[in-house]
Design a protein around this motif. Sequence first.
Motif, mmCIF file in Angstrom:
data_model
loop_
_atom_site.group_PDB
_atom_site.id
_atom_site.type_symbol
_atom_site.label_atom_id
_atom_site.label_comp_id
_atom_site.label_asym_id
_atom_site.label_seq_id
_atom_site.Cartn_x
_atom_site.Cartn_y
_atom_site.Cartn_z
ATOM 1 N N SER A 1 0.820 -1.211 0.000
ATOM 2 C CA SER A 1 0.000 0.000 0.000
ATOM 3 C C SER A 1 0.855 1.263 0.000
ATOM 4 O O SER A 1 0.525 2.246 -0.676
ATOM 5 C CB SER A 1 -0.933 0.002 1.216
ATOM 6 O OG SER A 1 -1.852 -1.070 1.154
ATOM 7 N N GLU B 1 -6.902 -1.663 -4.953
ATOM 8 C CA GLU B 1 -6.258 -2.940 -4.636
ATOM 9 C C GLU B 1 -7.196 -4.103 -4.884
ATOM 10 O O GLU B 1 -6.747 -5.195 -5.263
ATOM 11 C CB GLU B 1 -5.799 -2.938 -3.177
ATOM 12 C CG GLU B 1 -4.597 -2.054 -2.917
ATOM 13 C CD GLU B 1 -4.183 -2.027 -1.454
ATOM 14 O OE1 GLU B 1 -3.221 -1.319 -1.122
ATOM 15 O OE2 GLU B 1 -4.827 -2.713 -0.644
ATOM 16 N N TYR C 1 0.585 -9.240 -8.627
ATOM 17 C CA TYR C 1 1.609 -8.493 -7.895
ATOM 18 C C TYR C 1 2.858 -9.348 -7.757
ATOM 19 O O TYR C 1 2.788 -10.553 -7.516
ATOM 20 C CB TYR C 1 1.098 -8.096 -6.509
ATOM 21 C CG TYR C 1 2.135 -7.403 -5.655
ATOM 22 C CD1 TYR C 1 2.460 -6.077 -5.881
ATOM 23 C CD2 TYR C 1 2.795 -8.097 -4.636
ATOM 24 C CE1 TYR C 1 3.428 -5.435 -5.096
ATOM 25 C CE2 TYR C 1 3.764 -7.462 -3.860
ATOM 26 C CZ TYR C 1 4.069 -6.142 -4.098
ATOM 27 O OH TYR C 1 5.025 -5.523 -3.338
ATOM 28 N N THR D 1 -7.098 3.190 -2.168
ATOM 29 C CA THR D 1 -6.447 1.892 -2.267
ATOM 30 C C THR D 1 -7.412 0.744 -1.977
ATOM 31 O O THR D 1 -7.212 -0.364 -2.470
ATOM 32 C CB THR D 1 -5.260 1.795 -1.287
ATOM 33 O OG1 THR D 1 -5.719 2.067 0.045
ATOM 34 C CG2 THR D 1 -4.165 2.769 -1.656
ATOM 35 N N LEU E 1 -4.184 -6.519 -5.654
ATOM 36 C CA LEU E 1 -2.941 -6.235 -4.951
ATOM 37 C C LEU E 1 -3.088 -6.624 -3.481
ATOM 38 O O LEU E 1 -4.079 -6.255 -2.837
ATOM 39 C CB LEU E 1 -2.586 -4.745 -5.053
ATOM 40 C CG LEU E 1 -2.307 -4.200 -6.451
ATOM 41 C CD1 LEU E 1 -2.045 -2.708 -6.385
ATOM 42 C CD2 LEU E 1 -1.119 -4.919 -7.084
#
Length: 316
Positions: A98, A258, A167, A254, A263
């Motif tokens: 993050s 994400e 990722y 995020t 992620l």
Amino acid sequence: MLFFVARRLLYLTPVLIAVSLLTFFIASLLPGDLAYVILGDQATPENVAALRKDMGLDQPVWIRYFSWLGNILQGDFGRSFRTGQTVLQAVTERLPVSIELMLLAEIIGLIIGVPLAIVCAARSGSAFDRFVTGSAFAMLSVPAFLSAILLIYLFAVELRWLPATGYISFTEDPAANLRFMVLPALTLALAEWPGIMRVLRSDMIATLQEDYIALAKAKGLKASRILFVHALKPSSLTLVTITGINIGRLIGGTVIVETIFALPGIGRLLIGAIYTRDLIILQGVVLLVGAGFVIVNFIVDLLYAVLDPRIRHGHA
């Protein structure tokens, strides 16, 4: 300066206490009984009563809060009842993802916003200025999930330049890591640069009308030196504030980004805790994120004092 820092730290304490209060009580007031969630199929009245007593859930809420806060002050944020992992372990594993995402997004936002703001301030009222400010206003209304979908379609599906999801750790393969992080960071940056550009543009237009700028022009200084040396620094105070506030926006962004780009960061951890009703993880993550946001604003205050000494001496 030390007195200024000490005074700011004194102000910081009640804010952190308020963050802990809100975090605890909001999580505690969520519908459902944590004992039933933990026990699942084994939630007999006897088991529920025993677990509630063991976890202190049968005590008044204010006693539970002080017990929870005491554990927090000792570094014990709790342990997930689903995975057995402590909150600090879960956050430590996902925080670098993050932080990297937010830093890249902020850097890209500054790279786009600052040069455009300088050019628009220097050519205020021109067609280019009107086009850029209009585009910035339009970008502010575009939600992050829509930008993410459009970027995935363009760069991953049509052009096949970048991966859509996944990722790879930076320590494992830096080049592959950046390829996976470009689209998520660009998604967040597209929502950040308009605010940066509009604020810095307005401040620079006001600064360029000051008498000392007219004196610099009369001395025959180059336009680039006037813009970057004499106008940009005095106009950067508000930019520092906006950058600090943007951290809060990026933390919220995020959560969505994400999830879309798969992620393994704090955002996905928070969403997973909500879906699985893992209230221990939820409380710990929200508290750490909230405290992080408060500390970032504290650092912004210190940067203000560094950029403008009048602030720490109480003359501004």
